[in-house]
Design an enzyme around this catalytic site. Structure first.
Site, PDB file in Angstrom:
ATOM      1  N   LYS A   1       0.859  -1.198   0.000  1.00  0.00           N
ATOM      2  CA  LYS A   1       0.000   0.000   0.000  1.00  0.00           C
ATOM      3  C   LYS A   1       0.891   1.242   0.000  1.00  0.00           C
ATOM      4  O   LYS A   1       1.961   1.247   0.649  1.00  0.00           O
ATOM      5  CB  LYS A   1      -0.894  -0.030   1.236  1.00  0.00           C
ATOM      6  CG  LYS A   1      -1.926   1.090   1.321  1.00  0.00           C
ATOM      7  CD  LYS A   1      -2.849   0.868   2.540  1.00  0.00           C
ATOM      8  CE  LYS A   1      -3.875   2.000   2.661  1.00  0.00           C
ATOM      9  NZ  LYS A   1      -4.742   1.866   3.837  1.00  0.00           N
TER      10      LYS A   1
ATOM     11  N   SER B   1      -9.606   2.302   3.243  1.00  0.00           N
ATOM     12  CA  SER B   1      -8.729   3.019   2.356  1.00  0.00           C
ATOM     13  C   SER B   1      -7.787   2.103   1.566  1.00  0.00           C
ATOM     14  O   SER B   1      -7.133   2.559   0.640  1.00  0.00           O
ATOM     15  CB  SER B   1      -7.896   4.037   3.138  1.00  0.00           C
ATOM     16  OG  SER B   1      -7.114   3.395   4.107  1.00  0.00           O
TER      17      SER B   1
ATOM     18  N   SER C   1      -9.960  -0.004   7.409  1.00  0.00           N
ATOM     19  CA  SER C   1      -9.406   0.141   6.068  1.00  0.00           C
ATOM     20  C   SER C   1      -8.782  -1.089   5.446  1.00  0.00           C
ATOM     21  O   SER C   1      -8.422  -1.052   4.278  1.00  0.00           O
ATOM     22  CB  SER C   1      -8.365   1.266   6.065  1.00  0.00           C
ATOM     23  OG  SER C   1      -9.025   2.497   6.223  1.00  0.00           O
TER      24      SER C   1
END
Lengths: 482, 489, 101
Positions: free
Chosen positions: B81, B156, B180
């Site tokens: 990420k 997210s 997330s």
């Protein structure tokens, strides 16, 4: 000035001497090439986290203990938010409501910087907390440059109660604080190296009034002397404003040594909103009674204790003790010498009146003193034992500064051994009398002061080596016989 | 290459690599080929540097040939990420303000993955600074849900979830502050795991809310999640909040439960009473409850009475911490600076231009709740309610071993559907409490909704209870395998 | 006119966020909505409850005072938008003594 009471509080920042910085392992070193003592943590790169330095915490607790502060059983770090280019994270990790050290006090007494006697007084300390220092801004024409070497250095903030009422007291407080820091090896407090910084908060109120006046903050002081001068100046300035019926506005002022005046930096219409909250990346610190006792046992002898010991066991006057404990290296020097000396008091006198004066005249800081204490002790012994005269001793002393030779060596090389042989001195005395009939006549007429002249003559002949007592004795005998 | 990689797990890959049925280069090439094909539609990756990927894969193969593999997983690709730092790589957190930043250091988890030989595979898209639940807040691109490209992948960690679901990589790392990892995992039909706070080091994770953030794996099955957690967890000398290592392997004995006899599964009544809970999701929850029952588990009614305050509490605490964490992004030392003549203007314009709307919203909210006069009413209050939420769970765990809830009230929603910020915040209603309580939670695919989109269930375990949580998840998964309901497996 | 809960202009300035008027007005509305929701917390009686200041229960997590090698300057300044001779980070002129909050 007695129309007004002066109320002064000091906020002092002291860099803690440690190997590494407060929240990262960068070396804690002064004077390095810019931005060479940095890492992602102290530069506030994305994703980094702080990790506190155990030694910095221990030294802060020590400082607190030396000031008689209460040590918090539970303490934590907080984030103090504000935007400034020397702040890598735009928040400073500091301590807000649970500092490491609580209320304490420092004792001041003796002679003030101005020469006046200080009242024997305790200045309260509100708190001592630990935080990280910020980077350094360098200013150029039209732009500024930031060096982050200093960012993250452990910094102690010591806040005093508004207990001081004169520039002398403030100066004495700063001196006391510096002593303590040096004694405990916490910091050298060299203001020129930024190891100690001082902000003054000062206000005036009508004598005897209960309510405090509006306070003004003075920043950018780079020496104790500046602090003293700026306080004296500010007292006058504020008094003039008040006398004229004006009001003091709460503001921050700077100080310039050259112009000898404070100047407005900024008005403080509103207090900064630092939005303090507990630092989530760091865990609280707890101290048990045992922890505190252990740190207490590591404390060095405090300056005040040293002074008491010097007076009680070594026969020094309080003034002697005061001077000799101003600086830790100096007091260690004396302590060492006192072990070797027959008369610590004589040694103390020599250090105070000769050594310190000489160093001062030559602008040499005590840490660069070239005279080993063993040499000084030896010299003192040569004088007190009558081997050389006081005058010769001064000559030897100057030589000691060049270093290398012991006093005994210098004395023997220069042939300075005092002449104490009666017959040798007698010869000089007789010569002096024979060569100066006018002065003999004056002496006979009752001008006893002319004795000094004859002493001078004998000293000249003996190259200063004749024993003064014997000279005087024989001169009197012979002159009386004339 | 006859092996289809899109559903390969880490452990399956390890066997294939060990048996020399595939090389790391071949494995990575297969994924890169898929990514090239799918990315124009899915856009899960912000960066996919093939050169870097193949150089790592090649090195892995060389190690394997000379018998010097760093671990059984040496050569398996894992996507990262974009808020986790990798030395020499960009790290934008999907924000314009960090454009151009090249990280000079590795996050601790990256160091650990490198030590095991995992291939770091690209940087995945996310909501800017992890603030969002749909991945729509990325300043660079919108990631689409592989199941329906008109829908969001969740957030997210939307990019990480989409890339795993689409078979563009074997597994991915995400971060979870309020859900997330778990929410996008559920919306994309993959496994997403958030360990207990402090288990995995946060050093190198760009902080959003320091007391809530955790890095975790997004994978195709529970075993992979356990493998990655094993590789990453433990005490870190760079993270003071990291927990002491417990010297356990979560992957070991993962499948040892034969049934769930004696296991109590708590059903919080408040979760099932949530207004926006979609009927179809509810049905799938009921089906899943039946699976647990059939395995012999005892379903226990529990109560988490302060659940309804969780979202409000979260938005006070998380935004407060974020407002300070994001203060360092000012264009002074790194990132994109808007050059002006004045210092104040530099701050204002750099941050004004560099941050997206949602980030600005949260910074303002966070700054406000910490500001003078409001701190006690908001921040202190929030921290106290947090204590109550933790206590709720502690109470619940006296009666049960794990808690079962939905992950998301709905399936993946359409782009721009939740335009009201508050609506978006409420999407996290089931996952947020786990972060506030600092405990562990996992999202496991349970079924496909009538609308064709995947639905996951959430299991929440107590402090340090990963081992049991993962084992219970594993047996559920065995009895509800993905291939039964996910097309293409 | 209902009293505003929050002054977005003031808070944005504190946070160094430049907002044009449009944005400011929009944010003002959004913040009011969100804060109204958040104000549900005021219903709760939290007397006697300790705030959770830290997510982990450990204390005294400290590091030994040992310095280690730093990062080279060129690496640390590589991301700087502007430098002074590659040694200092360059910023617009800062007035000495000025501190901003």
């Amino acid at each position: 000035m007695s129309k007004y009471d002066v109320v002064i509080g000091l906020e002092v920042h002291v860099q803690v001497r440690t190997d590494s910085k407060m929240f990262c392992s960068c070396p804690n070193r002064f004077g390095q090439e810019p931005n060479t003592m940095v890492c992602p943590v102290c530069m506030g790169l994305p994703g980094v986290m702080p990790y506190p330095n155990r030694e910095a915490v221990r030294k802060t607790v020590m400082a607190g203990l030396m000031c008689g502060c209460e040590i918090a059983k539970f303490s934590k770090f907080d984030r103090k938010s504000y935007f400034y280019p020397d702040m890598p994270k735009n928040y400073q990790i500091s301590q807000y409501d649970l500092p490491l050290c609580g209320k304490g006090k420092l004792h001041v007494c003796g002679k003030g910087f101005s020469g006046a006697e200080l009242p024997d007084k305790s200045i309260g300390i509100t708190r001592i907390h630990l935080e990280e220092d910020v980077g350094k801004l360098n200013h150029f024409a039209g732009y500024s440059g930031i060096d982050f070497n200093r960012a993250g250095v452990p910094l102690m903030e010591i806040v005093s109660e508004p207990d001081m009422s004169s520039a002398d007291e403030a100066y004495a407080y700063l001196t006391s604080l510096k002593q303590i820091m040096q004694y405990a090896d916490i910091s050298d407090c060299d203001m020129e190296k930024g190891q100690m910084r001082c902000d003054v908060n000062i206000s005036l109120k009508l004598a005897g009034a209960k309510e405090f006046g509006t306070k003004v903050e003075i920043k950018n002081l780079n020496s104790f002397r500046s602090a003293h001068r700026s306080i004296e100046h500010e007292i006058i300035r504020q008094a003039e404003v008040l006398d004229a019926g004006g009001k003091i506005t709460q503001e921050t002022r700077g100080w310039t040594d050259d112009r000898g005046e404070t100047y407005l930096l900024r008005s403080k219409e509103s207090a900064h909103d630092y939005r303090y909250f507990p630092e989530p990346d760091l865990l609280p610190m707890t101290f048990s009674d045992e922890d505190i006792a252990k740190i207490k046992s590591q404390l060095p002898e405090l300056p005040e204790q040293k002074r008491e010991r010097f007076v009680a066991t070594l026969g020094l006057t309080p003034y002697d003790a005061q001077v000799l404990t101003l600086d830790k290296t100096l007091s260690d020097y004396f302590d060492e010498g006192a072990k070797l000396a027959k008369s610590p008091k004589m040694l103390a006198n020599w250090i105070i009146t000769e050594l310190l004066r000489e160093l001062n005249d030559r602008n040499i800081p005590f840490e660069n003193n070239p005279v080993p204490v063993s040499h000084l002790v030896e010299l003192v012994e040569l004088v007190s034992g009558g081997t050389i005269t006081g005058k010769s001793a001064k000559e030897v002393f100057s030589e000691l500064f060049a270093g290398g030779k012991t006093p005994k060596q210098i004395v023997s090389e220069k042939g300075l051994v005092q002449i104490s042989d009666d017959s040798a001195i007698e010869k000089f005395v007789i010569t002096a009398i024979e060569q100066n009939p006018t002065q003999v006549k004056q002496y006979k007429e009752g001008k006893t002061a002319v004795m000094q002249f004859f002493v001078g003559q004998v000293m000249k002949q003996s190259k200063g080596k004749a024993n003064p007592q014997i000279v005087n004795k024989l001169l009197r005998e012979k002159l009386d016989q004339c | 290459m006859s092996i289809s990689v899109e559903n390969l797990t880490i452990h399956e890959s390890a066997s294939l690599l060990a048996d020399k049925k595939i090389s790391s280069v071949e494995l990575c090439k297969a994924y890169v080929d898929r990514a090239r094909k799918l990315e124009p539609k899915i856009k899960a990756f912000l960066k996919l540097n093939e050169e870097e990927i193949f150089s790592q894969a090649k090195a892995s193969d060389e190690r394997r040939v000379s018998g010097k593999s760093l671990s059984p997983y040496d050569g398996v690709p894992v996507a990262i990420k974009d808020n986790i730092t990798v030395k020499g790589q960009s790290c934008t957190c999907a924000s314009k303000i960090l454009e151009g930043l090249n990280s000079p250091y590795d996050a601790t988890v990256i160091k650990k993955l490198k030590e095991k030989g995992f291939v770091l595979y690209g940087r995945t898209n996310m909501d800017e600074f992890a603030m969002g639940s749909s991945c729509e807040n990325s300043s660079f691109q919108k990631t689409a849900n592989p199941w329906d490209t008109n829908c969001v992948p969740g957030g997210s960690s939307g990019g990480s979830a989409a890339s795993v679901a689409a078979g563009e990589v074997t597994a991915a790392l995400g971060s979870d502050t309020g859900g997330s990892i778990r929410q996008p995992a559920s919306l994309c039909g993959v496994v997403g795991f958030k360990p207990t706070y402090g288990r995995i080091s946060r050093y190198g994770l760009i902080a959003f809310a320091s007391s809530l953030d955790q890095i975790g794996p997004i994978t195709r099955d529970v075993e992979d999640a356990a493998i990655l957690t094993d590789a990453m967890y433990g005490r870190d000398s760079m993270d003071a909040t990291s927990l002491p290592s417990t010297n356990e392997s979560f992957a070991e004995g993962l499948g040892s439960l034969k049934d769930l006899k004696g296991v109590r599964i708590g059903l919080p009544k408040e979760c099932f009473e949530v207004e926006g809970l979609d009927a179809g999701v509810r049905k799938i929850m009921d089906k899943s409850i039946q699976v647990f029952k059939d395995l012999g588990a005892e379903m226990v009614q529990v109560s988490l009475p302060h659940s309804k305050y969780a979202v409000a509490t979260y938005y006070v605490i998380a935004t407060a911490e974020a407002s300070a964490n994001l203060a360092r992004f000012d264009g002074i030392r790194y990132g994109k600076r808007v050059k002006t003549d004045g210092l104040l203007e530099t701050y204002l314009e750099t941050r004004g231009a560099g941050f997206g709307d949602e980030v600005k919203r949260r910074i303002i909210l966070g700054t406000f709740v910490l500001s003078s006069g409001y701190y006690d009413a908001y921040y202190t209050k929030g921290q106290k309610v947090r204590t109550l939420i933790r206590k709720d769970f502690q109470e619940a765990y006296r009666k049960c071993d794990v808690v079962l809830t939905p992950v998301s009230p709905t399936t993946a929603f359409k782009f721009n559907e939740k335009s009201d910020p508050l609506q978006m915040y409420l999407a996290d209603i089931f996952t947020i409490s786990t972060n506030l309580a600092g405990i562990c939670g996992i999202s496991v695919p349970a079924d496909v909704h009538e609308n064709g989109l995947p639905v996951g269930i959430q299991l929440v375990g107590p402090d340090m209870g990963e081992k049991q949580l993962l084992r219970i998840s594993h047996i559920f998964e065995r009895n509800r395998p993905r291939k039964e309901f996910i097309p293409g497996i | 006119m209902e009293k505003k809960i929050i002054d977005v202009k003031y808070v944005a300035a504190l946070a160094r966020l430049e907002l044009d008027e449009d944005k400011e007005q929009r944010l003002q509305k959004e913040m009011e909505t969100i804060l109204n929701y958040v104000n549900s917390l005021s219903e709760l009686d939290v007397s006697g409850i300790e705030p959770t200041a830290h997510a982990v229960q450990m204390t005294n997590v400290l590091r030994n005072d040992v310095s280690s090698s730093t990062f080279p300057r060129d690496v640390m300044l590589a991301n700087a938008p502007e430098t002074v001779g590659g040694e200092l980070i360059k910023v617009p002129a800062v007035i000495p003594g000025e501190e901003e909050s």
